[in-house]
Design an enzyme around this catalytic site. Structure first.
Site, PDB file in Angstrom:
ATOM      1  CE1 TYR A 113      -4.136   1.341  -0.300  1.00  0.00           C
ATOM      2  CE2 TYR A 113      -3.690   2.467   1.771  1.00  0.00           C
ATOM      3  CZ  TYR A 113      -4.470   2.290   0.643  1.00  0.00           C
ATOM      4  OH  TYR A 113      -5.576   3.058   0.460  1.00  0.00           O
ATOM      5  CE  LYS A 168     -21.284 -18.817 -15.662  1.00  0.00           C
ATOM      6  NZ  LYS A 168     -22.222 -19.445 -16.555  1.00  0.00           N
TER       7      LYS A 168
END
Ligand SMILES: NC(=O)c1ccc[n+]([C@@H]2O[C@H](COP(=O)([O-])OP(=O)(O)OC[C@H]3O[C@@H](n4cnc5c(N)ncnc54)[C@H](O)[C@@H]3O)[C@@H](O)[C@H]2O)c1
Length: 466
Positions: A113, A168
């Site tokens: 970060y 899915k």
């Protein structure tokens, strides 16, 4: 005849007398009502009672309730709790995000970060193609729906579509290590859907459209394909078309016919049927006759939309009119992606010898497969409780694996046909027979084979390395 399946599986926790006959009494009560026991655990044992978890498959929620009531009626039995195992696996959702980097100390934070990440942002700003190298984009697919055609259930809206899209995504991960994420949109307006997908596309390496009703799905896909630099693939169309084309190839191997000599009836000209017709036409069939709820599709039919006009212009050269039953006479192949119970064995008897019947309407096919088998040489359905299940899971994971690996920007018919051949070729001559024209969805050879063929069809691989 439907059989009890894992879709309606319950676990009943109950107290029963500690007698030698308790297990038999419980089992026969369930068996009498047609339930199928899959597990029996004694979880507590006391001098005056045992506590048992019985897991069994039922036909429906009502059937599961009848089974529970029957158990409760047995002398000395008290039902403590009934858990619906399907609901249990959905509690809290089925997928999650995990960090691939360890964030153990200040040093890790500074690189993953700020401040380190700033240099990565600048690199991508200078060279946008680096997004595929330095972010999740290279392996991430959006599973986009508006919830307008959820399974066979209809227009349930975006929130109710989420369990399907999560499933899915789980399949993408399991079968092809693709990171897919559900994007359920709270709009069914074509323009809003297109604009929203365009806006979110930077994060993704591909867009899988899902459960969007026809005919809206055609325009959404076509326009997104034009505007985006990542592949857009409506699985209900092309996933189905790929697996049907694969299954057709192998069914024709079984019956010893060639595509060029076949008259094929495709019943249903919606999302699935239209895509099947378009892909099959690439394979040079003798003739395709399309049939929908109004009968045989022909050029003189009034008030056709663009999709139907295309189908009418590219099928039925002889200008045949009439019903599905008329179309079936002399046909070599029937492919149904339409509605339940449209014909019986007597119509199959009018088809050509060694006929092939794919009755794919879900959950109830166009013809009872056992009826179809009386005259057809090969029968396939969309159901898992019969042989030859036509299941899109055979196609979409490998297709997207190949597209992502190739950093493809489009999807072409050549890629779809390559995927179909890859699936068909997994079934070698030794295993091919009338009850085995497509591989199992759990055959680990399928997704890599599909991915490789799609990658090759996509052309040279331009991936760069760090
Ligand atoms: N792998 C699979 O097994 C698989 C894949 C895709 C779709 N399907 C099934 O195929 C069916 C259609 O799916 P879709 O997404 O294309 O739906 P859709 O709503 O887009 O299209 C349905 C089509 O069926 C036609 N139709 C409806 N009733 C009919 C009748 N009585 N006679 C003839 N035609 C009729 C309609 O006119 C329309 O053309 C569904 O049952 C779906 O579950 C199965």
């Amino acid at each position: 005849m439907p059989v009890p399946g894992p879709g309606y599986s319950i676990t009943v926790r109950l107290e029963a007398p500690p007698s030698a006959s308790a297990a038999g009494d419980l089992a026969s009560a369930i068996g009498k009502l047609g339930g199928v026991i899959t597990a029996f655990d004694v979880v507590e044992s006391h001098t005056d009672r045992i506590v048992v978890d019985i897991t069994c498959n039922a036909l429906s929620e009502g059937h599961a309730r009848d089974i529970t009531d029957e158990l409760e009626r047995l002398p000395g039995v008290a039902v403590r709790k009934v858990s619906d195992r399907t609901f249990l696996i959905h509690l809290g959702g089925k997928i999650e995000i995990r960090s691939k980097v360890a964030l153990k100390n200040r040093d890790d934070l500074s690189r993953a970060y700020t401040p380190g990440v700033a240099r990565i942002c600048q690199a991508i700003a200078e060279n946008p193609d680096d997004a595929r190298r330095l972010t999740i984009k290279r392996n991430t697919v959006a599973v986009v729906t508006d919830g307008s055609a959820v399974l066979g259930l209809g227009n349930l809206g975006p929130a109710a579509a989420l369990p399907v899209m999560e499933g899915k995504a789980a399949l993408f991960k399991k079968f092809a290590d693709v990171d897919a994420w559900p994007v359920c949109l709270d709009t069914q307006d074509t323009e809003e859907i297109i604009r929203t997908v365009q806006l979110l596309a930077p994060v993704y390496g591909g867009i899988n459209l899902e459960d969007i009703a026809a005919p809206r799905c055609f325009e959404i896909e076509a326009r997104l394909r034009e505007m985006l630099d990542i592949p857009v693939f409506h699985d209900d169309q092309h996933g189905t078309a790929i697996v049907v084309t694969a299954a057709m190839r192998n069914a024709l191997r079984v019956v010893g016919k060639s595509m060029a000599d076949c008259r094929i009836v495709v019943c249903g000209v919606g999302a699935a049927g239209s895509a099947i017709i378009r892909l099959l036409l690439q394979r040079g069939p003798g003739e395709v006759i399309a049939v929908d709820v109004h009968g045989i599709v022909h050029r003189d039919r009034p008030a056709m939309d663009d999709n139907m006009a295309w189908v009418a212009a590219n099928t039925n050269r002889a200008g045949m009119t009439g019903t599905l039953h008329d179309a079936l006479v002399g046909a070599d192949v029937f492919i149904g992606v339409s509605a339940p119970n449209l014909f019986g064995a007597e119509q199959v008897a009018t088809m050509a010898p060694r006929a092939v019947v794919f009755a794919l309407a879900n959950p109830d096919p166009e013809i009872d497969p056992l009826e179809a088998q009386r005259y057809a040489a090969v029968v396939a359905t969309g159901r898992s409780d019969y042989p030859n299940q036509i299941n899109n899971v055979l196609a979409f994971p490998g297709v997207f694996r190949g597209l992502l690996d190739a950093q493809a920007r489009t999807v072409t018919d050549d890629m779809l046909l390559a995927a179909a051949d890859a699936i068909a070729d997994v079934v070698d001559d030794e295993r091919l027979n009338a009850s085995f024209i497509v591989p199992s969805v759990f055959d680990s050879a399928v997704a890599p084979a599909v991915a490789e063929c799609v990658r090759k069809a996509a052309g040279p691989h331009h991936a760069t390395t760090i």
